[in-house]
Design a protein around this motif. Structure first.
Motif, PDB file in Angstrom:
ATOM      1  N   ASP A 179      -2.188   5.589   1.900  1.00 38.55           N
ATOM      2  CA  ASP A 179      -1.986   4.152   1.754  1.00 38.55           C
ATOM      3  C   ASP A 179      -3.323   3.447   1.595  1.00 38.55           C
ATOM      4  O   ASP A 179      -4.215   3.605   2.429  1.00 38.55           O
ATOM      5  N   PHE A 180      -3.477   2.696   0.506  1.00 38.67           N
ATOM      6  CA  PHE A 180      -4.621   1.813   0.308  1.00 38.67           C
ATOM      7  C   PHE A 180      -4.117   0.383   0.493  1.00 38.67           C
ATOM      8  O   PHE A 180      -3.507  -0.190  -0.397  1.00 38.67           O
ATOM      9  N   ASN A 181      -4.369  -0.169   1.659  1.00 39.96           N
ATOM     10  CA  ASN A 181      -3.818  -1.484   2.001  1.00 39.96           C
ATOM     11  C   ASN A 181      -4.878  -2.553   1.792  1.00 39.96           C
ATOM     12  O   ASN A 181      -5.762  -2.742   2.620  1.00 39.96           O
ATOM     13  N   ALA A 182      -4.777  -3.261   0.683  1.00 41.31           N
ATOM     14  CA  ALA A 182      -5.755  -4.293   0.321  1.00 41.31           C
ATOM     15  C   ALA A 182      -5.482  -5.630   0.987  1.00 41.31           C
ATOM     16  O   ALA A 182      -6.290  -6.552   0.853  1.00 41.31           O
ATOM     17  N   GLN A 183      -4.364  -5.747   1.685  1.00 41.32           N
ATOM     18  CA  GLN A 183      -4.002  -7.009   2.343  1.00 41.32           C
ATOM     19  C   GLN A 183      -3.758  -6.797   3.828  1.00 41.32           C
ATOM     20  O   GLN A 183      -2.875  -7.399   4.419  1.00 41.32           O
ATOM     21  N   SER A 184      -4.540  -5.947   4.424  1.00 38.61           N
ATOM     22  CA  SER A 184      -4.345  -5.588   5.816  1.00 38.61           C
ATOM     23  C   SER A 184      -4.675  -6.746   6.751  1.00 38.61           C
ATOM     24  O   SER A 184      -5.532  -7.581   6.466  1.00 38.61           O
ATOM     25  N   GLY A 244       0.775  -1.221   0.000  1.00 43.70           N
ATOM     26  CA  GLY A 244       0.000   0.000   0.000  1.00 43.70           C
ATOM     27  C   GLY A 244       0.807   1.271   0.000  1.00 43.70           C
ATOM     28  O   GLY A 244       0.370   2.284  -0.504  1.00 43.70           O
ATOM     29  N   ASN A 245       2.001   1.280   0.597  1.00 39.67           N
ATOM     30  CA  ASN A 245       2.749   2.517   0.783  1.00 39.67           C
ATOM     31  C   ASN A 245       3.166   3.179  -0.510  1.00 39.67           C
ATOM     32  O   ASN A 245       3.562   4.328  -0.520  1.00 39.67           O
ATOM     33  N   THR A 246       3.114   2.453  -1.627  1.00 38.76           N
ATOM     34  CA  THR A 246       3.492   3.034  -2.912  1.00 38.76           C
ATOM     35  C   THR A 246       2.301   3.646  -3.636  1.00 38.76           C
ATOM     36  O   THR A 246       2.444   4.117  -4.751  1.00 38.76           O
ATOM     37  N   ALA A 247       1.124   3.680  -3.019  1.00 45.42           N
ATOM     38  CA  ALA A 247      -0.104   4.086  -3.708  1.00 45.42           C
ATOM     39  C   ALA A 247       0.010   5.470  -4.328  1.00 45.42           C
ATOM     40  O   ALA A 247      -0.398   5.685  -5.470  1.00 45.42           O
ATOM     41  N   LEU A 248       0.565   6.436  -3.591  1.00 41.58           N
ATOM     42  CA  LEU A 248       0.631   7.795  -4.111  1.00 41.58           C
ATOM     43  C   LEU A 248       1.610   7.929  -5.267  1.00 41.58           C
ATOM     44  O   LEU A 248       1.486   8.842  -6.086  1.00 41.58           O
ATOM     45  N   ALA A 249       2.592   7.031  -5.326  1.00 41.29           N
ATOM     46  CA  ALA A 249       3.593   7.095  -6.381  1.00 41.29           C
ATOM     47  C   ALA A 249       3.165   6.333  -7.634  1.00 41.29           C
ATOM     48  O   ALA A 249       3.779   6.484  -8.690  1.00 41.29           O
ATOM     49  N   GLN A 250       2.109   5.527  -7.529  1.00 43.89           N
ATOM     50  CA  GLN A 250       1.683   4.715  -8.657  1.00 43.89           C
ATOM     51  C   GLN A 250       0.861   5.524  -9.659  1.00 43.89           C
ATOM     52  O   GLN A 250       0.131   6.449  -9.281  1.00 43.89           O
ATOM     53  N   PHE A 285      -6.284  -6.184   9.236  1.00 47.69           N
ATOM     54  CA  PHE A 285      -7.623  -5.783   9.647  1.00 47.69           C
ATOM     55  C   PHE A 285      -8.512  -5.597   8.429  1.00 47.69           C
ATOM     56  O   PHE A 285      -9.115  -4.545   8.245  1.00 47.69           O
ATOM     57  N   HIS A 286      -8.534  -6.601   7.584  1.00 44.78           N
ATOM     58  CA  HIS A 286      -9.362  -6.710   6.381  1.00 44.78           C
ATOM     59  C   HIS A 286      -8.906  -5.746   5.286  1.00 44.78           C
ATOM     60  O   HIS A 286      -8.182  -6.142   4.376  1.00 44.78           O
ATOM     61  N   LEU A 287      -9.357  -4.510   5.323  1.00 44.92           N
ATOM     62  CA  LEU A 287      -8.885  -3.451   4.422  1.00 44.92           C
ATOM     63  C   LEU A 287      -8.527  -2.256   5.292  1.00 44.92           C
ATOM     64  O   LEU A 287      -9.079  -2.078   6.370  1.00 44.92           O
ATOM     65  N   SER A 288      -7.597  -1.424   4.819  1.00 38.99           N
ATOM     66  CA  SER A 288      -7.224  -0.274   5.646  1.00 38.99           C
ATOM     67  C   SER A 288      -6.731   0.876   4.784  1.00 38.99           C
ATOM     68  O   SER A 288      -6.192   0.687   3.694  1.00 38.99           O
ATOM     69  N   LEU A 289      -6.934   2.082   5.315  1.00 42.59           N
ATOM     70  CA  LEU A 289      -6.528   3.324   4.658  1.00 42.59           C
ATOM     71  C   LEU A 289      -5.573   4.054   5.588  1.00 42.59           C
ATOM     72  O   LEU A 289      -5.949   4.449   6.697  1.00 42.59           O
ATOM     73  N   GLY A 290      -4.326   4.207   5.153  1.00 39.95           N
ATOM     74  CA  GLY A 290      -3.297   4.798   6.002  1.00 39.95           C
ATOM     75  C   GLY A 290      -3.326   6.312   5.989  1.00 39.95           C
ATOM     76  O   GLY A 290      -3.464   6.937   4.935  1.00 39.95           O
ATOM     77  N   LEU A 291      -3.188   6.915   7.167  1.00 37.49           N
ATOM     78  CA  LEU A 291      -3.134   8.370   7.284  1.00 37.49           C
ATOM     79  C   LEU A 291      -1.692   8.867   7.247  1.00 37.49           C
ATOM     80  O   LEU A 291      -0.768   8.156   7.645  1.00 37.49           O
ATOM     81  N   SER A 292      -1.528  10.102   6.820  1.00 37.39           N
ATOM     82  CA  SER A 292      -0.197  10.709   6.682  1.00 37.39           C
ATOM     83  C   SER A 292       0.314  11.223   8.035  1.00 37.39           C
ATOM     84  O   SER A 292       0.813  12.343   8.139  1.00 37.39           O
ATOM     85  N   TYR A 293       0.173  10.399   9.047  1.00 42.02           N
ATOM     86  CA  TYR A 293       0.711  10.713  10.371  1.00 42.02           C
ATOM     87  C   TYR A 293       2.129  10.147  10.450  1.00 42.02           C
ATOM     88  O   TYR A 293       2.356   9.013  10.028  1.00 42.02           O
TER      89      TYR A 293
END
Length: 221
Positions: free
Chosen positions: A117-122, A11-17, A124-132
């Motif tokens: 971050d859009f983490n499709a393999q979390s 997921g961490n590469t989402a913004l760069a993709q 915790f099922h699915l997860s959206l990472g915050l820029s903290y």
């Protein structure tokens, strides 16, 4: 809130993709496909009832810790005002009211972030990472490690994150996925200790002089 390393790496590469790369990675996940098939059409109907274009052009998310609520707002491109779309229940919170200041303090952050971050393999099922942490968080950590890995995610267990249970995160994930595929690379997420009403601020002031210790929210009010 720690997630499995195997889930984070994707997921961490989402913004760069690029959009095509992002789409390919996301729809390679069975979890995303299942959520898309269940929620994409109902969400389009919800947006039509709100007189909003679908997919979303501009999403805005805000969360209120004391009320355990997370709101989705949207507006059409070139529209001046956002419209409220839906409110979800945050099923659990760790720590107490007040911002996150260091790694391991179990606090949910308070401040202005965006989804990175859009983490499709979390875990915790699915997860959206915050820029903290943001710049303010780093400064206020006063040389300590500010922590990280703060997510909006499924399930109902948390140490510093915003758990929405699996059904909630599926719908929220598809909302944000559609916005990302429609060109919104930065989806803002504002996390507040409470609604900044007179009643809400009074409750904070009764809570160990919260407003005295955290002047950001008094200035916002």
């Amino acid at each position: 809130c720690m997630l499995l390393a195997t889930g984070l790496s994707q997921g961490n590469t989402a913004l760069a993709q690029s959009e095509s790369e992002f789409r390919t990675v996301q729809f390679a996940s069975e979890r995303v496909l299942n959520a898309w098939q269940k929620y994409n059409e109902p969400l389009s109907v919800l947006f039509a009832r709100k007189d909003l274009q679908w997919p979303a052009n501009d999403l805005f998310i805000r969360a209120f810790k004391q009320e355990n609520e997370l709101e989705i707002w949207a507006r059409d491109r070139n529209a001046e005002k956002f419209k409220h779309v839906k409110t979800y229940r945050i099923c659990a919170l760790s720590g107490k009211l007040g911002p996150k200041r260091k790694k391991g303090d179990k606090q949910v952050p308070e401040g202005y972030y965006f989804i990175e971050d859009f983490n499709a393999q979390s875990e915790f099922h699915l997860s959206l990472g915050l820029s903290y942490p943001n710049y303010s968080d780093i400064i206020n950590a006063r040389g300590q490690h500010a922590g990280g890995d703060i997510y909006i995610h499924g399930g109902c267990l948390t140490v510093g994150c915003l758990p929405m249970e699996d059904e909630g995160i599926r719908e929220i994930y598809i909302l944000c996925l559609n916005a990302r595929l429609n060109g919104q690379n930065y989806i803002p997420v504002h996390v507040f200790p409470t609604r900044l009403t007179n009643e809400g601020l009074s409750s904070l002031q009764r809570d160990t002089n919260y407003l005295t210790q955290n002047t950001l929210w008094r200035m916002l009010k």
